[in-house]
Design a protein around this motif. Structure first.
Motif, mmCIF file in Angstrom:
data_model
loop_
_atom_site.group_PDB
_atom_site.id
_atom_site.type_symbol
_atom_site.label_atom_id
_atom_site.label_comp_id
_atom_site.label_asym_id
_atom_site.label_seq_id
_atom_site.Cartn_x
_atom_site.Cartn_y
_atom_site.Cartn_z
ATOM 1 N N TYR A 115 5.778 5.113 7.693
ATOM 2 C CA TYR A 115 4.613 5.566 8.452
ATOM 3 C C TYR A 115 3.347 4.786 8.128
ATOM 4 O O TYR A 115 2.300 5.015 8.735
ATOM 5 N N GLY A 116 3.426 3.872 7.183
ATOM 6 C CA GLY A 116 2.312 2.973 6.884
ATOM 7 C C GLY A 116 1.001 3.659 6.542
ATOM 8 O O GLY A 116 -0.063 3.184 6.918
ATOM 9 N N GLY A 117 1.062 4.787 5.852
ATOM 10 C CA GLY A 117 -0.156 5.481 5.451
ATOM 11 C C GLY A 117 -0.653 6.510 6.463
ATOM 12 O O GLY A 117 -1.646 7.187 6.215
ATOM 13 N N ALA A 118 0.019 6.645 7.606
ATOM 14 C CA ALA A 118 -0.386 7.648 8.596
ATOM 15 C C ALA A 118 -0.139 9.060 8.066
ATOM 16 O O ALA A 118 -0.798 10.007 8.471
ATOM 17 N N LEU A 119 0.834 9.204 7.159
ATOM 18 C CA LEU A 119 1.103 10.447 6.436
ATOM 19 C C LEU A 119 0.949 10.132 4.956
ATOM 20 O O LEU A 119 1.410 9.090 4.494
ATOM 21 N N LYS A 120 0.329 11.023 4.216
ATOM 22 C CA LYS A 120 0.101 10.783 2.793
ATOM 23 C C LYS A 120 0.750 11.875 1.957
ATOM 24 O O LYS A 120 0.998 12.975 2.435
ATOM 25 N N LEU A 121 1.006 11.539 0.694
ATOM 26 C CA LEU A 121 1.636 12.459 -0.242
ATOM 27 C C LEU A 121 0.771 12.564 -1.488
ATOM 28 O O LEU A 121 0.568 11.573 -2.194
ATOM 29 N N ALA A 122 0.252 13.757 -1.749
ATOM 30 C CA ALA A 122 -0.538 13.998 -2.956
ATOM 31 C C ALA A 122 0.349 14.676 -3.987
ATOM 32 O O ALA A 122 1.035 15.655 -3.681
ATOM 33 N N ARG A 123 0.358 14.140 -5.204
ATOM 34 C CA ARG A 123 1.141 14.717 -6.299
ATOM 35 C C ARG A 123 0.178 15.435 -7.243
ATOM 36 O O ARG A 123 -0.767 14.828 -7.743
ATOM 37 N N LEU A 124 0.432 16.721 -7.494
ATOM 38 C CA LEU A 124 -0.405 17.522 -8.381
ATOM 39 C C LEU A 124 0.468 18.117 -9.473
ATOM 40 O O LEU A 124 1.440 18.816 -9.185
ATOM 41 N N ALA B 85 0.841 -1.180 0.000
ATOM 42 C CA ALA B 85 0.000 0.000 0.000
ATOM 43 C C ALA B 85 0.883 1.239 0.000
ATOM 44 O O ALA B 85 1.805 1.350 0.794
ATOM 45 N N SER B 86 0.589 2.157 -0.889
ATOM 46 C CA SER B 86 1.376 3.368 -0.990
ATOM 47 C C SER B 86 0.624 4.526 -0.354
ATOM 48 O O SER B 86 -0.590 4.625 -0.472
ATOM 49 N N ALA B 87 1.361 5.402 0.307
ATOM 50 C CA ALA B 87 0.764 6.597 0.892
ATOM 51 C C ALA B 87 0.799 7.742 -0.116
ATOM 52 O O ALA B 87 0.324 8.824 0.170
ATOM 53 N N ALA B 88 1.342 7.514 -1.306
ATOM 54 C CA ALA B 88 1.441 8.546 -2.334
ATOM 55 C C ALA B 88 0.384 8.314 -3.404
ATOM 56 O O ALA B 88 0.069 7.188 -3.742
ATOM 57 N N PHE B 89 -0.168 9.410 -3.904
ATOM 58 C CA PHE B 89 -1.197 9.309 -4.947
ATOM 59 C C PHE B 89 -1.204 10.569 -5.793
ATOM 60 O O PHE B 89 -0.749 11.625 -5.371
ATOM 61 N N ASP B 90 -1.717 10.441 -6.999
ATOM 62 C CA ASP B 90 -1.903 11.573 -7.897
ATOM 63 C C ASP B 90 -3.271 12.170 -7.632
ATOM 64 O O ASP B 90 -4.223 11.458 -7.315
ATOM 65 N N ILE C 233 -1.797 15.261 4.970
ATOM 66 C CA ILE C 233 -1.432 15.076 3.568
ATOM 67 C C ILE C 233 -0.476 16.179 3.143
ATOM 68 O O ILE C 233 -0.765 17.360 3.304
ATOM 69 N N ILE C 234 0.664 15.771 2.601
ATOM 70 C CA ILE C 234 1.631 16.691 2.016
ATOM 71 C C ILE C 234 1.280 16.792 0.541
ATOM 72 O O ILE C 234 1.137 15.774 -0.139
ATOM 73 N N VAL C 235 1.134 18.019 0.034
ATOM 74 C CA VAL C 235 0.818 18.220 -1.379
ATOM 75 C C VAL C 235 2.067 18.742 -2.074
ATOM 76 O O VAL C 235 2.609 19.775 -1.691
ATOM 77 N N VAL C 236 2.508 18.009 -3.095
ATOM 78 C CA VAL C 236 3.643 18.441 -3.904
ATOM 79 C C VAL C 236 3.097 18.841 -5.267
ATOM 80 O O VAL C 236 2.443 18.045 -5.938
ATOM 81 N N VAL C 237 3.349 20.092 -5.640
ATOM 82 C CA VAL C 237 2.907 20.604 -6.935
ATOM 83 C C VAL C 237 4.142 20.687 -7.817
ATOM 84 O O VAL C 237 5.034 21.502 -7.568
ATOM 85 N N ALA C 238 4.219 19.800 -8.815
ATOM 86 C CA ALA C 238 5.395 19.757 -9.677
ATOM 87 C C ALA C 238 5.041 19.148 -11.019
ATOM 88 O O ALA C 238 4.291 18.167 -11.079
#
Length: 87
Positions: free
Chosen positions: A62-71, A12-17, A36-41
């Motif tokens: 962190y097993g999904g406790a923190l997430k990364l959104a890619r925009l 399971a990934s904590a990162a998503f588009d 959720i951390i949002v990375v705009v790149a």
């Protein structure tokens, strides 16, 4: 695109588009459950993609406790504009 866990890879990934169309659900609503951390790149920016991969590795324990959104601001100009971010 869009939806938590949309990234490939093992486990399971904590990162998503996310996109203009899915940002409200993917990020705003989901942030009520986990930070959720949002990375705009832009996808074509190699340095940004290297940074995103490093963040993904750092978030993995962190097993999904923190997430990364890619925009991608080129594909999602409305949200990027609202965040006052330019490609």
């Amino acid at each position: 695109m869009g939806g938590a866990g949309a990234s490939g890879g093992g486990g399971a990934s904590a990162a998503f588009d996310t996109t203009d169309a899915s940002f409200m659900n993917d990020v705003v609503q989901a942030s009520m459950q986990a930070p959720i951390i949002v990375v705009v790149a832009p996808r074509l920016d190699k340095a940004a993609q290297d940074f995103i991969r490093m963040l993904e590795r750092e978030l993995a324990p962190y097993g999904g406790a923190l997430k990364l959104a890619r925009l991608d601001p080129d594909q999602s100009p409305m949200i990027a504009g609202q965040l006052n971010v330019a490609a």
